[in-house]
Design a protein around this motif. Structure first.
Motif, PDB file in Angstrom:
ATOM      1  N   ARG A 176     -10.381   7.587  82.985  1.00 25.03           N
ATOM      2  CA  ARG A 176     -11.896   8.552  82.686  1.00 25.03           C
ATOM      3  C   ARG A 176     -12.394   9.216  81.879  1.00 25.03           C
ATOM      4  N   MET A 177     -11.361   9.564  80.880  1.00 23.40           N
ATOM      5  CA  MET A 177     -10.785  10.599  79.508  1.00 23.40           C
ATOM      6  C   MET A 177     -11.945   9.319  78.610  1.00 23.40           C
ATOM      7  N   MET A 178     -11.032   8.259  79.212  1.00 21.75           N
ATOM      8  CA  MET A 178     -11.781   7.239  77.995  1.00 21.75           C
ATOM      9  C   MET A 178     -13.508   6.726  77.898  1.00 21.75           C
ATOM     10  N   ARG A 179     -13.519   6.942  79.416  1.00 16.23           N
ATOM     11  CA  ARG A 179     -14.873   6.898  80.054  1.00 16.23           C
ATOM     12  C   ARG A 179     -15.787   8.167  79.486  1.00 16.23           C
ATOM     13  N   SER A 180     -15.063   8.930  79.374  1.00 15.34           N
ATOM     14  CA  SER A 180     -16.177  10.530  79.305  1.00 15.34           C
ATOM     15  C   SER A 180     -16.626  10.205  77.073  1.00 15.34           C
ATOM     16  N   LEU A 181     -15.218   9.501  76.668  1.00 14.11           N
ATOM     17  CA  LEU A 181     -16.119   9.103  75.328  1.00 14.11           C
ATOM     18  C   LEU A 181     -17.133   8.501  74.683  1.00 14.11           C
ATOM     19  N   ALA A 182     -16.869   7.093  75.890  1.00 16.41           N
ATOM     20  CA  ALA A 182     -17.749   6.342  76.279  1.00 16.41           C
ATOM     21  C   ALA A 182     -19.710   7.459  76.644  1.00 16.41           C
ATOM     22  N   ARG A 183     -19.773   8.028  77.517  1.00 14.62           N
ATOM     23  CA  ARG A 183     -20.394   9.050  77.866  1.00 14.62           C
ATOM     24  C   ARG A 183     -21.412   9.565  76.459  1.00 14.62           C
ATOM     25  N   MET A 184     -20.199  10.031  75.680  1.00 15.80           N
ATOM     26  CA  MET A 184     -20.389  10.633  75.188  1.00 15.80           C
ATOM     27  C   MET A 184     -21.818  10.129  73.657  1.00 15.80           C
ATOM     28  N   MET A 185     -20.982   8.876  73.354  1.00 13.82           N
ATOM     29  CA  MET A 185     -21.396   8.024  72.423  1.00 13.82           C
ATOM     30  C   MET A 185     -22.854   7.223  72.848  1.00 13.82           C
ATOM     31  N   ARG A 186     -23.626   8.196  74.713  1.00 13.43           N
ATOM     32  CA  ARG A 186     -24.034   7.398  74.864  1.00 13.43           C
ATOM     33  C   ARG A 186     -24.072   5.548  75.772  1.00 13.43           C
ATOM     34  N   LEU A 187     -23.067   5.585  75.896  1.00 11.37           N
ATOM     35  CA  LEU A 187     -22.899   3.646  76.534  1.00 11.37           C
ATOM     36  C   LEU A 187     -22.921   4.153  78.219  1.00 11.37           C
ATOM     37  N   ARG A 188     -23.291   3.472  79.207  1.00  5.94           N
ATOM     38  CA  ARG A 188     -23.779   3.173  80.496  1.00  5.94           C
ATOM     39  C   ARG A 188     -22.826   2.452  81.126  1.00  5.94           C
ATOM     40  N   LYS A 189     -21.919   3.355  82.370  1.00  7.87           N
ATOM     41  CA  LYS A 189     -20.940   2.643  83.276  1.00  7.87           C
ATOM     42  C   LYS A 189     -21.394   1.367  83.005  1.00  7.87           C
ATOM     43  N   PRO A 190     -20.041   0.592  83.202  1.00  4.62           N
ATOM     44  CA  PRO A 190     -20.289  -1.336  83.158  1.00  4.62           C
ATOM     45  C   PRO A 190     -20.434  -1.712  84.262  1.00  4.62           C
ATOM     46  N   VAL A 191     -21.592  -2.658  84.202  1.00  3.82           N
ATOM     47  CA  VAL A 191     -22.042  -3.513  85.691  1.00  3.82           C
ATOM     48  C   VAL A 191     -21.588  -3.518  86.755  1.00  3.82           C
ATOM     49  N   VAL A 192     -20.361  -3.965  86.263  1.00  4.53           N
ATOM     50  CA  VAL A 192     -18.689  -4.213  87.234  1.00  4.53           C
ATOM     51  C   VAL A 192     -17.841  -3.125  87.540  1.00  4.53           C
ATOM     52  N   ARG A 193     -17.844  -2.909  88.549  1.00  3.45           N
ATOM     53  CA  ARG A 193     -16.022  -2.401  88.581  1.00  3.45           C
ATOM     54  C   ARG A 193     -15.218  -3.099  89.443  1.00  3.45           C
ATOM     55  N   TRP A 194     -14.001  -2.965  88.822  1.00  3.30           N
ATOM     56  CA  TRP A 194     -12.706  -3.565  88.745  1.00  3.30           C
ATOM     57  C   TRP A 194     -11.332  -2.475  88.869  1.00  3.30           C
ATOM     58  N   ARG A 195     -10.291  -3.335  89.896  1.00  4.48           N
ATOM     59  CA  ARG A 195      -9.002  -2.779  90.060  1.00  4.48           C
ATOM     60  C   ARG A 195      -8.107  -3.660  89.648  1.00  4.48           C
ATOM     61  N   LYS A 196      -6.880  -3.363  88.972  1.00  2.00           N
ATOM     62  CA  LYS A 196      -5.914  -4.270  88.955  1.00  2.00           C
ATOM     63  C   LYS A 196      -5.191  -4.818  90.907  1.00  2.00           C
ATOM     64  N   THR A 197      -5.020  -5.761  91.045  1.00  2.13           N
ATOM     65  CA  THR A 197      -4.245  -6.288  92.196  1.00  2.13           C
ATOM     66  C   THR A 197      -2.965  -6.370  92.217  1.00  2.13           C
ATOM     67  N   ALA A 198      -2.680  -7.006  90.671  1.00  2.00           N
ATOM     68  CA  ALA A 198      -1.297  -7.533  90.479  1.00  2.00           C
ATOM     69  C   ALA A 198      -0.608  -7.060  89.040  1.00  2.00           C
ATOM     70  N   GLY A 199       0.710  -7.027  89.096  1.00  4.36           N
ATOM     71  CA  GLY A 199       0.860  -6.272  87.458  1.00  4.36           C
ATOM     72  C   GLY A 199       0.895  -5.252  86.694  1.00  4.36           C
ATOM     73  N   PRO A 200       1.096  -5.020  85.927  1.00  8.33           N
ATOM     74  CA  PRO A 200       1.131  -5.888  84.669  1.00  8.33           C
ATOM     75  C   PRO A 200       2.843  -6.115  84.214  1.00  8.33           C
ATOM     76  N   HIS A 201       3.326  -7.371  84.281  1.00 10.72           N
ATOM     77  CA  HIS A 201       4.404  -7.764  83.915  1.00 10.72           C
ATOM     78  C   HIS A 201       4.019  -8.375  82.343  1.00 10.72           C
ATOM     79  N   PHE A 202       4.898  -7.695  81.446  1.00  4.95           N
ATOM     80  CA  PHE A 202       5.235  -8.478  80.526  1.00  4.95           C
ATOM     81  C   PHE A 202       5.961  -9.014  79.722  1.00  4.95           C
ATOM     82  N   GLY A 203       6.393  -9.920  80.663  1.00  3.51           N
ATOM     83  CA  GLY A 203       7.699 -11.132  80.082  1.00  3.51           C
ATOM     84  C   GLY A 203       6.887 -12.596  80.599  1.00  3.51           C
ATOM     85  N   ASN A 204       7.268 -13.766  79.593  1.00  2.28           N
ATOM     86  CA  ASN A 204       7.413 -15.043  79.170  1.00  2.28           C
ATOM     87  C   ASN A 204       6.661 -15.801  80.804  1.00  2.28           C
TER      88      ASN A 204
END
Length: 551
Positions: A489-517
């Motif tokens: 939300r914080m980074m989205r506020s920054l993007a909004r201040m720069m007049r960037l519209r919301k992405p046309v897609v919404r997404w949510r994490k379903t697994a991870g993050p995993h940092f190993g090989n």
């Protein structure tokens, strides 16, 4: 492998055999030989022969094997000028085979990216996931235990690192100092001959060599095959053009990629349609042909199409070039130029159950990072020079150059996947699943995309990286934070201040993050799809770290 083995006599077969495409009753097998020769692949009752071509003193052949029996496992042998050279009598790995599909069998795929050198050369990383996967298959053969054999290995970029070479390669490069340009970077490869050593070092590991000889593979480049930040922007290109060694580097990087990786991506029936292959095959010594091709492919990113399509029963894979063909003109930045985009859209028409988009760079990032990348694009395109320079420096310093940093392309890809997911655009019915397979970011995760209620296909971002590399521990909290809703939300506020519209897609994490090989395993059976991410353990085996039903 010792230091001296980089230049040692390796016998008539320098590298390979590497099994690339298997389609119907035909397959292609790639080899590098010590000299000009006729190469024969004997897979009785099937077989094929090819004459080598040369480039910078190295010799290669791609043999088309015809007449393979359906639904069978066929051992094969490689002969050079009539003398059998593979498999070797003392080879610790099983003999190489070619597997043809049984009609209606599930499709099984392995994918991943970012493999820096062989574990024989570099030991500072966690165990090599591809090496561990090969070990699993070898163990299943030796124990005569049933196993889920893969139809295809999908390598999504950074198969070699031209700019981050292992110490062994660096010592070898220092021995070549008098043959190189005075200002050429001593820890990086520059010419074609030096590139060959990267592939030899990475693919000569016994387990990897065996895996590539018996599991078909397709590949696409990312930046490190050339250099970090490759084609980030037009300013980046202008800065690199001022370096005396850069022309040689980009020429050799693209030419060697074509020889070692892209040539094998071509289906047996498509070889005759490739103008570069026709020129190389008839030239004998193709050094000038490949040098000119490498330079031309860099000057005009659309002069050669690196993207391609693979169909396996009712699964379609479209592999995209995310680097060479970028449109970099300010105000028109695009991951793919219009002509390549038209080709891409055309590939999505058809009747299939599952669509896979091979993209070295993730489409869906952690949301906070997505908004940051979108903001840096806006900064880099500011009419105020100092703001534009700051934005460009920020993009390059943070590697902020994924789909989110090419907003026009991000929206276009989202819209195209939504169209396919509703059963439009020449696709009917809609596929059961659409998955974007990616690497690059040195951690693994899955995300589910929401493109509206009318989209009936299950759409996912599946990222698996690295295969053999690492991510600094100091960066891991930031990557985790990228999925944090308050941070987003914080980074989205920054993007909004720069007049960037919301992405046309919404997404949510379903697994991870995993940092190993890790490696990703896809199972596509009828209209169902499953994915598992398996990471390496200290004992060099694999263990499941995530598993999802996709459709």
């Amino acid at each position: 492998m010792s230091d001296t083995e980089l230049d040692a006599d390796r016998g008539p077969l320098v590298l390979g055999p590497i099994l690339r495409r298997v389609e119907g009753d035909r397959a292609t097998v790639w080899v590098e030989t010590a000299g000009p020769a006729t190469v024969e692949v004997d897979a009785a009752p099937a077989g094929g022969t090819a004459r080598t071509f040369a480039a910078h003193g190295h010799h290669y052949a791609l043999v088309v094997v015809s007449g393979l029996p359906g639904g069978a496992v066929t051992p094969y042998r490689v002969k050079i000028d009539g003398v059998e050279v593979w498999p070797r009598p003392d080879d610790p790995c099983p003999p190489p085979v070619i597997r043809t599909r049984r009609a209606g069998a599930p499709v099984r795929l392995v994918f991943g990216s970012c493999r820096e050198a062989s574990p024989l050369s570099v030991t500072r990383y966690p165990p090599d996931a591809l090496d561990a996967y090969a070990g699993r298959l070898i163990a299943s053969i030796r124990s005569d235990a049933p196993t889920e054999w893969p139809d295809l290995l999908i390598l999504l970029g950074d198969q070699v690192y031209a700019d981050e070479t292992p110490e062994k390669i660096q010592r070898w490069l220092r021995g070549r100092q008098r043959r190189r340009r005075a200002d050429a970077p001593m820890t990086q490869v520059v010419d074609f001959h030096e590139y060959t050593k990267l592939y030899l070092d990475s693919w000569s590991d016994p387990e990897i060599r065996w895996l590539l000889s018996t599991v078909p593979s397709v590949m696409i480049f990312d930046d490190h095959e050339i250099i970090d930040d490759w084609n980030t922007s037009q300013r980046w290109r202008e800065r690199m053009a001022q370096l005396s060694w850069w022309d040689q580097r980009i020429q050799a990087g693209l030419a060697s990629y074509w020889v070692y990786q892209h040539l094998g991506n071509l289906a047996p029936g498509a070889l005759a349609e490739c103008p570069v292959y026709a020129a190389v095959a008839t030239a004998g010594d193709a050094t000038e042909v490949l040098d000119e091709f490498g330079s031309r492919a860099d000057r005009d990113g659309v002069s050669y199409r690196w993207s391609y399509t693979v169909d396996i029963d009712r699964t379609r894979l479209v592999m995209l070039d995310n680097r060479a063909a970028r449109e970099l003109e300010e105000g028109k930045r695009a991951m793919l130029p219009d002509s390549e985009w038209a080709w891409f859209a055309k590939q999505l028409a058809g009747d299939y159950d599952h669509l896979l988009i091979g993209s070295s760079l993730p489409w869906l990032l952690p949301p906070a990072i997505h908004h940051l990348e979108a903001a840096t694009e806006r900064l880099a395109e500011s009419p105020r020079a100092w703001v534009s320079r700051f934005g460009e420096k920020l993009r390059q310093a943070g590697d902020l150059e994924h789909w989110a940093a090419f907003g026009r392309s991000f929206d276009a890809l989202s819209a195209l996947l939504a169209q396919v997911g509703t059963g439009h655009g020449g696709v009917s019915p809609a596929p059961a699943s659409i998955s974007v397979l990616s690497g690059d970011v040195h951690h693994s995760y899955a995300a589910r995309a929401d493109l509206g209620p009318e989209v009936v296909s299950a759409i996912h971002q599946l990222t698996c990286s690295p295969v053999h590399n690492d991510v600094p521990k100091l960066l891991r909290p930031a990557m985790k934070l990228g999925w944090n809703p308050p941070a987003a939300r914080m980074m989205r506020s920054l993007a909004r201040m720069m007049r960037l519209r919301k992405p046309v897609v919404r997404w949510r994490k379903t697994a991870g993050p995993h940092f190993g090989n890790a490696v990703g395993l896809l199972l596509l059976d009828g209209r169902t799809a499953h994915v598992a991410i398996e990471g390496t353990r200290p004992d060099k085996t694999l263990g499941e770290v995530a598993a999802l039903k996709l459709s």
